[in-house]
Design a protein around this motif. Structure first.
Motif, PDB file in Angstrom:
ATOM      1  N   LEU A  31       0.824  -1.204   0.000  1.00  0.00           N
ATOM      2  CA  LEU A  31       0.000   0.000   0.000  1.00  0.00           C
ATOM      3  C   LEU A  31       0.863   1.261   0.000  1.00  0.00           C
ATOM      4  O   LEU A  31       0.535   2.250  -0.660  1.00  0.00           O
ATOM      5  N   LEU A  32       1.982   1.221   0.708  1.00  0.00           N
ATOM      6  CA  LEU A  32       2.864   2.388   0.769  1.00  0.00           C
ATOM      7  C   LEU A  32       3.406   2.774  -0.601  1.00  0.00           C
ATOM      8  O   LEU A  32       3.779   3.933  -0.824  1.00  0.00           O
ATOM      9  N   GLY A  33       3.462   1.817  -1.521  1.00  0.00           N
ATOM     10  CA  GLY A  33       4.028   2.079  -2.841  1.00  0.00           C
ATOM     11  C   GLY A  33       3.016   2.347  -3.935  1.00  0.00           C
ATOM     12  O   GLY A  33       3.396   2.496  -5.101  1.00  0.00           O
ATOM     13  N   VAL A  34       1.727   2.409  -3.600  1.00  0.00           N
ATOM     14  CA  VAL A  34       0.694   2.587  -4.628  1.00  0.00           C
ATOM     15  C   VAL A  34       0.525   4.076  -4.933  1.00  0.00           C
ATOM     16  O   VAL A  34      -0.275   4.779  -4.318  1.00  0.00           O
ATOM     17  N   ARG A  35       1.291   4.560  -5.889  1.00  0.00           N
ATOM     18  CA  ARG A  35       1.241   5.982  -6.233  1.00  0.00           C
ATOM     19  C   ARG A  35      -0.067   6.363  -6.934  1.00  0.00           C
ATOM     20  O   ARG A  35      -0.481   7.532  -6.900  1.00  0.00           O
ATOM     21  N   SER A  36      -0.723   5.372  -7.563  1.00  0.00           N
ATOM     22  CA  SER A  36      -1.949   5.677  -8.301  1.00  0.00           C
ATOM     23  C   SER A  36      -3.073   6.172  -7.391  1.00  0.00           C
ATOM     24  O   SER A  36      -4.028   6.784  -7.869  1.00  0.00           O
ATOM     25  N   ARG A  63       1.311  -1.005  19.274  1.00  0.00           N
ATOM     26  CA  ARG A  63       1.770  -2.041  18.342  1.00  0.00           C
ATOM     27  C   ARG A  63       1.532  -1.600  16.898  1.00  0.00           C
ATOM     28  O   ARG A  63       2.392  -1.786  16.033  1.00  0.00           O
ATOM     29  N   ALA A  64       0.372  -1.000  16.636  1.00  0.00           N
ATOM     30  CA  ALA A  64       0.070  -0.531  15.276  1.00  0.00           C
ATOM     31  C   ALA A  64       1.044   0.565  14.857  1.00  0.00           C
ATOM     32  O   ALA A  64       1.515   0.585  13.710  1.00  0.00           O
ATOM     33  N   ILE A  65       1.371   1.488  15.779  1.00  0.00           N
ATOM     34  CA  ILE A  65       2.321   2.556  15.467  1.00  0.00           C
ATOM     35  C   ILE A  65       3.683   1.963  15.134  1.00  0.00           C
ATOM     36  O   ILE A  65       4.334   2.368  14.164  1.00  0.00           O
ATOM     37  N   ASP A  66       4.129   0.993  15.934  1.00  0.00           N
ATOM     38  CA  ASP A  66       5.429   0.367  15.681  1.00  0.00           C
ATOM     39  C   ASP A  66       5.474  -0.264  14.294  1.00  0.00           C
ATOM     40  O   ASP A  66       6.464  -0.128  13.561  1.00  0.00           O
ATOM     41  N   MET A  67       4.402  -0.974  13.920  1.00  0.00           N
ATOM     42  CA  MET A  67       4.375  -1.624  12.609  1.00  0.00           C
ATOM     43  C   MET A  67       4.331  -0.598  11.482  1.00  0.00           C
ATOM     44  O   MET A  67       4.999  -0.758  10.448  1.00  0.00           O
ATOM     45  N   LEU A  68       3.568   0.472  11.673  1.00  0.00           N
ATOM     46  CA  LEU A  68       3.500   1.524  10.659  1.00  0.00           C
ATOM     47  C   LEU A  68       4.850   2.186  10.451  1.00  0.00           C
ATOM     48  O   LEU A  68       5.288   2.396   9.316  1.00  0.00           O
ATOM     49  N   VAL A  69       5.511   2.516  11.554  1.00  0.00           N
ATOM     50  CA  VAL A  69       6.806   3.194  11.452  1.00  0.00           C
ATOM     51  C   VAL A  69       7.829   2.282  10.790  1.00  0.00           C
ATOM     52  O   VAL A  69       8.618   2.726   9.941  1.00  0.00           O
ATOM     53  N   THR A  70       7.826   0.998  11.147  1.00  0.00           N
ATOM     54  CA  THR A  70       8.745   0.048  10.503  1.00  0.00           C
ATOM     55  C   THR A  70       8.487  -0.017   9.008  1.00  0.00           C
ATOM     56  O   THR A  70       9.424  -0.019   8.201  1.00  0.00           O
ATOM     57  N   ALA A  71       7.206  -0.054   8.635  1.00  0.00           N
ATOM     58  CA  ALA A  71       6.854  -0.126   7.213  1.00  0.00           C
ATOM     59  C   ALA A  71       7.265   1.146   6.480  1.00  0.00           C
ATOM     60  O   ALA A  71       7.738   1.101   5.341  1.00  0.00           O
ATOM     61  N   VAL A  72       7.090   2.300   7.104  1.00  0.00           N
ATOM     62  CA  VAL A  72       7.477   3.570   6.479  1.00  0.00           C
ATOM     63  C   VAL A  72       8.992   3.671   6.346  1.00  0.00           C
ATOM     64  O   VAL A  72       9.512   4.169   5.344  1.00  0.00           O
ATOM     65  N   MET A  73       9.711   3.175   7.343  1.00  0.00           N
ATOM     66  CA  MET A  73      11.172   3.258   7.325  1.00  0.00           C
ATOM     67  C   MET A  73      11.796   2.415   6.221  1.00  0.00           C
ATOM     68  O   MET A  73      12.851   2.767   5.692  1.00  0.00           O
TER      69      MET A  73
END
Length: 222
Positions: free
Chosen positions: A87-92, A200-210
């Motif tokens: 989802l992080l990579g879906v520029r469309s 836990r959700a914040i940790d997963m989001l930040v890891t995914a963004v990083m």
């Protein structure tokens, strides 16, 4: 405003251009955080979490509703799994543009449209500076010991994850050492009404963004 709106303000310069790198990833991560808090989606516990769609009803924000429609089409209609990293990579989905336009419609930002067939991106100069001023004052208060909300925790964690805290919050952290700022953000989980599920959700989001941020850093340096 949504968390994603406030993140967009922080990552956008007063004259309307991108102030700090990785705005796309930060806005997408913040949008998912909003949807988690609104109980529209949840993340499983895998290293690269899958997104479960709990409720596809619109929340009334163009960026968030675009994500809900995207997830509904793939999960409910096609039976596919959607990873957070995907989802992080879906520029469309054009989440930056949708968020910027929402802030424009709210009278907070102006809008200078894209030029040269999209080669020059839209700009969103400040029209009403008060919302961002209030946001920065709130984050400064939290960094200096104030009680954080889940939104504060998401925003500061994303800034830390993209290594942009000192660039974006330069005035707000003045007088604090890097160690003090880092400690203040890492202590958010034990302050305020965050709760283990949100943490836990914040940790997963930040890891995914990083992850894409680190890929960009390695690619540009190598």
């Amino acid at each position: 405003m949504m968390i994603a709106d406030e993140i967009f303000l922080l990552y956008t310069a007063d004259r309307g251009g991108v102030f700090a790198q990785y705005r796309q990833f930060a806005v997408t991560g913040a949008t998912v955080a909003d949807l988690i808090l609104a109980q529209r989606v949840e993340l499983d516990g895998r290293k690269d979490p899958r997104i479960s769609l709990l409720d596809s009803r619109p929340v009334g924000h163009p960026a968030h509703d675009a994500v809900l429609e995207y997830l509904h089409e793939r999960i409910a209609d096609k039976g596919k799994q959607v990873k957070l990293s995907q989802l992080l990579g879906v520029r469309s989905l054009k989440l930056e543009e949708r968020t910027g336009r929402a802030l424009h419609d709210a009278g907070i930002l102006g809008l200078v449209g894209a030029r040269f067939g999209g080669l020059v991106r839209p700009k969103y100069p400040v029209s009403n500076p008060l919302p961002e001023q209030q946001l920065r004052a709130r984050l400064a208060h939290v960094l200096r010991g104030g009680e954080p909300t889940p939104a504060d925790a998401v925003q500061l964690s994303i800034l830390k994850g993209t290594s942009t805290v000192h660039r974006i919050l330069r005035d707000e952290v003045r007088g604090m050492s890097r160690k003090e700022v880092k400690g203040a953000i890492e202590s958010l989980e034990t302050r305020g009404d965050i709760g283990p599920a949100i943490k836990r959700a914040i940790d997963m989001l930040v890891t995914a963004v990083m992850t894409p941020v680190m890929i960009c850093v390695v690619t540009s340096s190598g």
